[in-house]
Design a protein around this motif. Structure first.
Motif, mmCIF file in Angstrom:
data_model
loop_
_atom_site.group_PDB
_atom_site.id
_atom_site.type_symbol
_atom_site.label_atom_id
_atom_site.label_comp_id
_atom_site.label_asym_id
_atom_site.label_seq_id
_atom_site.Cartn_x
_atom_site.Cartn_y
_atom_site.Cartn_z
ATOM 1 N N GLU A 1 0.825 -1.210 0.000
ATOM 2 C CA GLU A 1 0.000 0.000 0.000
ATOM 3 C C GLU A 1 0.859 1.260 0.000
ATOM 4 O O GLU A 1 0.623 2.205 0.755
ATOM 5 C CB GLU A 1 -0.981 -0.018 1.177
ATOM 6 C CG GLU A 1 -1.979 -1.167 1.105
ATOM 7 C CD GLU A 1 -3.005 -1.130 2.225
ATOM 8 O OE1 GLU A 1 -3.085 -0.116 2.949
ATOM 9 O OE2 GLU A 1 -3.739 -2.128 2.371
ATOM 10 N N GLY A 2 1.896 1.238 -0.840
ATOM 11 C CA GLY A 2 2.698 2.433 -1.048
ATOM 12 C C GLY A 2 3.827 2.675 -0.079
ATOM 13 O O GLY A 2 4.537 3.673 -0.198
ATOM 14 N N ARG A 3 4.032 1.777 0.885
ATOM 15 C CA ARG A 3 5.125 1.990 1.835
ATOM 16 C C ARG A 3 5.922 0.699 1.992
ATOM 17 O O ARG A 3 5.445 -0.393 1.652
ATOM 18 C CB ARG A 3 4.614 2.458 3.192
ATOM 19 C CG ARG A 3 3.970 1.379 4.036
ATOM 20 C CD ARG A 3 3.433 1.922 5.353
ATOM 21 N NE ARG A 3 2.940 0.850 6.219
ATOM 22 C CZ ARG A 3 3.664 0.287 7.179
ATOM 23 N NH1 ARG A 3 4.893 0.696 7.420
ATOM 24 N NH2 ARG A 3 3.158 -0.685 7.916
ATOM 25 N N MET A 4 7.145 0.851 2.497
ATOM 26 C CA MET A 4 8.000 -0.308 2.721
ATOM 27 C C MET A 4 8.040 -0.613 4.208
ATOM 28 O O MET A 4 8.638 0.121 4.993
ATOM 29 C CB MET A 4 9.419 -0.041 2.197
ATOM 30 C CG MET A 4 10.278 -1.295 2.139
ATOM 31 S SD MET A 4 9.549 -2.615 1.136
ATOM 32 C CE MET A 4 9.392 -1.736 -0.423
ATOM 33 N N ALA A 5 7.337 -1.681 4.584
ATOM 34 C CA ALA A 5 7.354 -2.140 5.968
ATOM 35 C C ALA A 5 8.494 -3.133 6.152
ATOM 36 O O ALA A 5 8.929 -3.794 5.196
ATOM 37 C CB ALA A 5 6.031 -2.802 6.324
ATOM 38 N N GLY A 6 8.973 -3.247 7.380
ATOM 39 C CA GLY A 6 10.036 -4.193 7.662
ATOM 40 C C GLY A 6 9.702 -5.589 7.173
ATOM 41 O O GLY A 6 10.553 -6.294 6.619
ATOM 42 N N GLU A 7 8.445 -6.003 7.367
ATOM 43 C CA GLU A 7 8.037 -7.346 6.989
ATOM 44 C C GLU A 7 8.053 -7.574 5.484
ATOM 45 O O GLU A 7 8.057 -8.718 5.033
ATOM 46 C CB GLU A 7 6.639 -7.642 7.555
ATOM 47 C CG GLU A 7 6.221 -9.087 7.415
ATOM 48 C CD GLU A 7 4.942 -9.417 8.171
ATOM 49 O OE1 GLU A 7 5.025 -9.651 9.392
ATOM 50 O OE2 GLU A 7 3.875 -9.425 7.541
ATOM 51 N N GLN A 8 8.073 -6.511 4.676
ATOM 52 C CA GLN A 8 8.161 -6.680 3.223
ATOM 53 C C GLN A 8 9.527 -7.195 2.790
ATOM 54 O O GLN A 8 9.677 -7.689 1.674
ATOM 55 C CB GLN A 8 7.872 -5.351 2.518
ATOM 56 C CG GLN A 8 6.413 -4.923 2.554
ATOM 57 C CD GLN A 8 5.499 -5.901 1.842
ATOM 58 O OE1 GLN A 8 4.813 -6.702 2.468
ATOM 59 N NE2 GLN A 8 5.498 -5.849 0.518
ATOM 60 N N ILE A 9 10.523 -7.067 3.666
ATOM 61 C CA ILE A 9 11.875 -7.520 3.345
ATOM 62 C C ILE A 9 12.323 -8.612 4.308
ATOM 63 O O ILE A 9 12.932 -9.598 3.899
ATOM 64 C CB ILE A 9 12.875 -6.341 3.414
ATOM 65 C CG1 ILE A 9 12.485 -5.237 2.435
ATOM 66 C CG2 ILE A 9 14.298 -6.816 3.149
ATOM 67 C CD1 ILE A 9 13.345 -3.992 2.538
ATOM 68 N N LEU A 10 12.004 -8.463 5.584
ATOM 69 C CA LEU A 10 12.600 -9.304 6.627
ATOM 70 C C LEU A 10 11.692 -10.475 6.990
ATOM 71 O O LEU A 10 11.184 -10.594 8.107
ATOM 72 C CB LEU A 10 12.917 -8.445 7.850
ATOM 73 C CG LEU A 10 13.924 -7.329 7.573
ATOM 74 C CD1 LEU A 10 14.090 -6.429 8.782
ATOM 75 C CD2 LEU A 10 15.265 -7.898 7.134
ATOM 76 N N CYS A 11 11.472 -11.351 6.017
ATOM 77 C CA CYS A 11 10.724 -12.586 6.222
ATOM 78 C C CYS A 11 11.038 -13.481 5.027
ATOM 79 O O CYS A 11 11.842 -13.117 4.160
ATOM 80 C CB CYS A 11 9.226 -12.319 6.350
ATOM 81 S SG CYS A 11 8.443 -11.704 4.849
ATOM 82 N N GLY A 12 10.401 -14.644 4.962
ATOM 83 C CA GLY A 12 10.685 -15.562 3.867
ATOM 84 C C GLY A 12 10.382 -14.986 2.507
ATOM 85 O O GLY A 12 11.230 -14.966 1.604
ATOM 86 N N ARG A 13 9.155 -14.489 2.325
ATOM 87 C CA ARG A 13 8.817 -13.879 1.034
ATOM 88 C C ARG A 13 9.606 -12.591 0.830
ATOM 89 O O ARG A 13 9.879 -12.191 -0.308
ATOM 90 C CB ARG A 13 7.316 -13.615 0.948
ATOM 91 C CG ARG A 13 6.776 -12.673 2.000
ATOM 92 C CD ARG A 13 5.275 -12.472 1.901
ATOM 93 N NE ARG A 13 4.764 -11.753 3.052
ATOM 94 C CZ ARG A 13 4.855 -10.450 3.222
ATOM 95 N NH1 ARG A 13 5.445 -9.696 2.304
ATOM 96 N NH2 ARG A 13 4.364 -9.872 4.302
ATOM 97 N N GLY A 14 10.005 -11.945 1.920
ATOM 98 C CA GLY A 14 10.807 -10.731 1.825
ATOM 99 C C GLY A 14 12.185 -10.993 1.243
ATOM 100 O O GLY A 14 12.748 -10.144 0.532
ATOM 101 N N ILE A 15 12.746 -12.171 1.533
ATOM 102 C CA ILE A 15 14.025 -12.534 0.925
ATOM 103 C C ILE A 15 13.889 -12.559 -0.596
ATOM 104 O O ILE A 15 14.758 -12.065 -1.329
ATOM 105 C CB ILE A 15 14.511 -13.897 1.467
ATOM 106 C CG1 ILE A 15 14.971 -13.748 2.921
ATOM 107 C CG2 ILE A 15 15.644 -14.460 0.599
ATOM 108 C CD1 ILE A 15 15.354 -15.060 3.578
#
Length: 339
Positions: A190-204
């Motif tokens: 939704e237009g922002r970069m949350a920590g969870e967008q990178i720091l999880c399995g799919r985030g990798i």
């Protein structure tokens, strides 16, 4: 909170860590016994938790649990508790009626992780970098997995009190020149970069695809396991950079959480991803990013960071609570159901 005389749970107690992908259970027969580990369950293999518990646990053991203490990945509001990253909806009243239970408590999954770091065994930890634990000082646990879980643990009035939240959804932004090259290719929420967008399995995978796109490369690796395996072996340069950046960004967020909780008792990294990429976390990038918090870098150097290598840390936390609930300030109001 319940009265002191009303805090215990009738044994045997079924304890469970219900994640977005896997559900792990153990039986605690009495306060003096070690938890009896049960085979993990894939949440996608069963339509409901009641079906999973009945077919995988209750039908296969002679021990009939009277209580259940469950840690779930999702907010706990009301009599229906949907999991954040799975299809199950936890309905404690149905569990009481259908599984013969007398008492059900549902807490946040990272509350259980926080309970586990109150008194971890030395063999369950690997220290990353310097610093030393201050006894009875606040602590933080972070766990990149299906999502990014975060919880605090504070000590007050002779009691360890877990503080659950949604810290994995804080904003994370670019800082270095390389970050600014990669960031336009990351998938936001939704237009922002949350920590969870990178720091999880799919985030990798989100980060790996962005690294490839920034360099004009076609991503060749198909899933998180391929990326982490290729990174640790050095077989794929984009994967190596992905996991190095993952460690850096995890260090930044871990440092933020340490400052929020003034976690002089330590910051603990839980979950399977942290264990798998431990060699990368032991390199300088994670700890350097953790400490790089001017004007408080000197403070950050005194705060220790650890990887939790206990394979069932959340269950160990739940077991500690089940044995001695009065030692922990776990709020039960609105989260405990009785027959």
């Amino acid at each position: 909170m319940l009265n002191a005389s009303d805090q215990s749970f009738p044994f045997p107690i079924l304890i469970g860590d219900i994640g977005g992908t896997n559900a792990r259970f153990a039986l605690l027969v009495d306060a003096g016994s070690e938890p009896l580990q049960l085979p993990p369950i894939k949440t996608g293999d069963f339509a409901t938790i009641e079906e999973a518990m009945r077919k995988s646990i209750l039908d296969k053991t002679a021990v009939a649990p009277r209580s259940a203490i469950l840690a779930v990945a999702g907010p706990i509001k009301g009599d229906e508790i949907p999991l954040t990253n799975a299809g199950w909806v936890i309905r404690p009243k149905d569990m009481l009626a259908g599984l013969g239970l007398e008492d059900v408590l549902v807490i946040n999954d990272f509350e259980a992780q926080a309970l586990a770091i109150a008194a971890p065994a030395d063999e369950d930890l690997v220290q990353i970098g310097g610093g030393s634990v201050r006894p009875q000082a606040s602590r933080v646990v972070l766990g990149p997995g299906t999502g990014l879980g975060v919880a605090g643990l504070v000590y007050a009035q002779h009691t360890w009190i877990p503080v659950p939240g949604e810290g994995g959804h804080v904003d994370i932004g670019p800082r270095t020149e390389r970050d600014f090259r990669i960031w336009p290719f990351l998938d936001p929420i939704e237009g922002r970069m949350a920590g969870e967008q990178i720091l999880c399995g799919r985030g990798i995978m989100n980060l790996y695809r962005a690294v490839c796109a920034a360099d004009g490369l076609e991503p060749e690796l198909k899933d998180q396991a391929e990326v982490t395996t290729s990174a640790l072996s050095g077989a794929d340069p984009a994967a190596v950079e992905t996991v190095s950046l993952f460690a850096t960004y995890l260090g930044r967020v871990a440092g933020d959480m340490a400052l929020i909780f003034m976690a002089r008792g330590g910051v603990f990294l839980a979950g399977g991803i942290s264990q798998k990429i431990l060699p990368a976390l032991m390199k300088p990038e994670f700890r350097a990013a953790f400490e790089d918090k001017a004007p408080h870098s000197a403070l950050m150097r005194t705060i220790p960071t650890f990887a939790v290598i206990h394979p069932m840390a959340a269950l160990s936390g739940l077991a500690a609570f089940a044995r001695a609930p009065r030692a922990f300030g776990v709020a039960t109001e609105g989260r405990r159901w009785r027959s």
